[in-house]
Design an enzyme around this catalytic site. Structure first.
Site, PDB file in Angstrom:
ATOM      1  N   GLU A  76       0.817  -1.221   0.000  1.00 24.23           N
ATOM      2  CA  GLU A  76       0.000   0.000   0.000  1.00 24.23           C
ATOM      3  C   GLU A  76       0.853   1.275   0.000  1.00 24.23           C
ATOM      4  O   GLU A  76       0.412   2.329   0.461  1.00 24.23           O
ATOM      5  CB  GLU A  76      -0.955   0.015   1.199  1.00 24.23           C
ATOM      6  CG  GLU A  76      -1.976  -1.098   1.229  1.00 24.23           C
ATOM      7  CD  GLU A  76      -2.953  -1.107   0.054  1.00 24.23           C
ATOM      8  OE1 GLU A  76      -2.853  -0.239  -0.832  1.00 24.23           O
ATOM      9  OE2 GLU A  76      -3.798  -2.017   0.018  1.00 24.23           O
ATOM     10  N   HIS A  95      -2.252   2.309   8.605  1.00 25.79           N
ATOM     11  CA  HIS A  95      -3.296   1.510   7.948  1.00 25.79           C
ATOM     12  C   HIS A  95      -3.422   0.183   8.690  1.00 25.79           C
ATOM     13  O   HIS A  95      -2.415  -0.423   9.059  1.00 25.79           O
ATOM     14  CB  HIS A  95      -2.923   1.267   6.486  1.00 25.79           C
ATOM     15  CG  HIS A  95      -3.765   0.223   5.821  1.00 25.79           C
ATOM     16  ND1 HIS A  95      -5.137   0.346   5.708  1.00 25.79           N
ATOM     17  CD2 HIS A  95      -3.457  -0.960   5.239  1.00 25.79           C
ATOM     18  CE1 HIS A  95      -5.621  -0.726   5.081  1.00 25.79           C
ATOM     19  NE2 HIS A  95      -4.618  -1.539   4.784  1.00 25.79           N
ATOM     20  N   HIS A  97      -6.283  -3.453   9.387  1.00 23.68           N
ATOM     21  CA  HIS A  97      -7.532  -4.179   9.131  1.00 23.68           C
ATOM     22  C   HIS A  97      -8.193  -4.449  10.481  1.00 23.68           C
ATOM     23  O   HIS A  97      -8.554  -5.581  10.786  1.00 23.68           O
ATOM     24  CB  HIS A  97      -7.261  -5.494   8.395  1.00 23.68           C
ATOM     25  CG  HIS A  97      -6.615  -5.329   7.067  1.00 23.68           C
ATOM     26  ND1 HIS A  97      -6.269  -6.405   6.270  1.00 23.68           N
ATOM     27  CD2 HIS A  97      -6.247  -4.216   6.375  1.00 23.68           C
ATOM     28  CE1 HIS A  97      -5.709  -5.952   5.151  1.00 23.68           C
ATOM     29  NE2 HIS A  97      -5.671  -4.628   5.200  1.00 23.68           N
ATOM     30  N   TYR A 116     -20.257  12.215  19.790  1.00 24.54           N
ATOM     31  CA  TYR A 116     -19.550  13.472  19.495  1.00 24.54           C
ATOM     32  C   TYR A 116     -18.067  13.267  19.190  1.00 24.54           C
ATOM     33  O   TYR A 116     -17.439  14.062  18.489  1.00 24.54           O
ATOM     34  CB  TYR A 116     -19.751  14.488  20.633  1.00 24.54           C
ATOM     35  CG  TYR A 116     -18.958  14.213  21.884  1.00 24.54           C
ATOM     36  CD1 TYR A 116     -19.475  13.422  22.904  1.00 24.54           C
ATOM     37  CD2 TYR A 116     -17.688  14.743  22.050  1.00 24.54           C
ATOM     38  CE1 TYR A 116     -18.750  13.164  24.056  1.00 24.54           C
ATOM     39  CE2 TYR A 116     -16.947  14.489  23.193  1.00 24.54           C
ATOM     40  CZ  TYR A 116     -17.480  13.696  24.195  1.00 24.54           C
ATOM     41  OH  TYR A 116     -16.743  13.451  25.319  1.00 24.54           O
ATOM     42  N   HIS A 158     -12.096  -3.807   3.306  1.00 22.12           N
ATOM     43  CA  HIS A 158     -10.638  -3.814   3.447  1.00 22.12           C
ATOM     44  C   HIS A 158     -10.189  -3.437   4.872  1.00 22.12           C
ATOM     45  O   HIS A 158      -9.681  -4.291   5.581  1.00 22.12           O
ATOM     46  CB  HIS A 158     -10.043  -2.869   2.385  1.00 22.12           C
ATOM     47  CG  HIS A 158      -8.554  -2.859   2.347  1.00 22.12           C
ATOM     48  ND1 HIS A 158      -7.834  -2.453   1.256  1.00 22.12           N
ATOM     49  CD2 HIS A 158      -7.628  -3.175   3.294  1.00 22.12           C
ATOM     50  CE1 HIS A 158      -6.534  -2.553   1.511  1.00 22.12           C
ATOM     51  NE2 HIS A 158      -6.394  -2.985   2.739  1.00 22.12           N
ATOM     52  N   TYR A 211     -10.098  23.138  23.193  1.00 23.59           N
ATOM     53  CA  TYR A 211     -10.065  22.168  24.287  1.00 23.59           C
ATOM     54  C   TYR A 211      -8.634  21.980  24.777  1.00 23.59           C
ATOM     55  O   TYR A 211      -7.722  21.776  23.995  1.00 23.59           O
ATOM     56  CB  TYR A 211     -10.630  20.845  23.773  1.00 23.59           C
ATOM     57  CG  TYR A 211     -10.778  19.753  24.796  1.00 23.59           C
ATOM     58  CD1 TYR A 211     -11.790  19.788  25.744  1.00 23.59           C
ATOM     59  CD2 TYR A 211      -9.923  18.657  24.778  1.00 23.59           C
ATOM     60  CE1 TYR A 211     -11.940  18.778  26.659  1.00 23.59           C
ATOM     61  CE2 TYR A 211     -10.065  17.627  25.687  1.00 23.59           C
ATOM     62  CZ  TYR A 211     -11.080  17.706  26.634  1.00 23.59           C
ATOM     63  OH  TYR A 211     -11.226  16.685  27.527  1.00 23.59           O
TER      64      TYR A 211
HETATM   65 ZN   LIG Z   1      -4.709  -3.398   3.850  1.00 29.71          ZN
END
Ligand SMILES: [Zn+2]
Length: 219
Positions: A76, A95, A97, A116, A158, A211
């Site tokens: 990726e 990234h 899964h 929220y 994915h 905040y």
């Molecule tokens: Zn992936």
């Protein structure tokens, strides 16, 4: 040993990758992580167990997609490259899964304004990017679009993406988004969650801007 470039950053990346395992964000070796450096970015290698990662295993990538190091980059790499190239405020991309984000993504459902804290990803909802085959330019394009004005998104059938100004920020947001996905999924088991309206979400976004930076309350 000798100077592998960006040693401290590489060690922080490995520690963060292992935290992805420990926190349950990672399923197998499916996750990946990138960190911006001066003229490119560092990326986790493809298909390696994070427990065995050494600083030299991380791949130094250039904006043109070329890379240095003894390992092949995560499949990726395009997503990481395209996000880091287009979003100057982002220093790190994660990234995974993760279980609940991916469950919702398989239903092609994003996370709406049911809580929220959804605003922690930058807006009133967390989008689910349309499906495209892993590792493709098309998937990267979908991810870039779903992340417009946001710091996290789901990827249909994915997984998920989270970004931060640094690795700690990306990791923290990924954990938050996975928690929200789990809550939303649970609420869906019982009924249709009540959504907060756009006005309320805008109010929360505004409140978060200050905040933690408020003057000490009096009395
Ligand atoms: Zn992936």
């Amino acid at each position: 040993m000798s100077g592998v470039e960006h040693r401290a950053l590489r060690e922080t990346m490995i520690a963060t990758a292992r935290r992805m395992n420990a926190s349950g964000l990672n399923q197998g070796t499916s996750g990946n992580l990138s960190q911006r450096v001066e003229d490119g970015f560092l990326l986790t290698p493809t298909g390696m167990d994070y427990d065995t990662l050494e600083p030299e295993d991380l791949v130094l990538m250039r904006w043109d997609g070329s890379h240095e190091g003894k390992r092949a980059p995560s499949s990726e790499w395009r997503i990481h490259r395209d996000l880091l190239a287009r979003r100057p405020e982002v220093g790190a991309v994660l990234h995974a899964h993760s279980m609940f984000c991916t469950t919702l993504a398989c239903l092609r459902r994003g996370i709406p304004s049911f809580h929220y804290m959804v605003t922690s990803a930058g807006g009133e909802d967390i989008r689910c990017a349309p499906y495209a085959t892993f590792g493709t330019e098309e998937l990267s394009r979908h991810a870039v679009e779903a992340l417009e004005g946001r710091k996290a998104c789901l990827l249909a059938n994915h997984g998920m993406l989270a970004m931060g100004k640094d690795l700690a920020g990306a990791f923290k947001l990924a954990v938050e988004v996975e928690t929200l996905a789990a809550m939303y999924w649970r609420a869906l088991q019982v009924g249709e969650p009540v959504l907060l309206d756009a006005t309320e979400m805008a109010r929360v976004i505004e409140k978060f801007k200050t905040y933690g930076q408020q003057p000490e309350p009096k009395g």
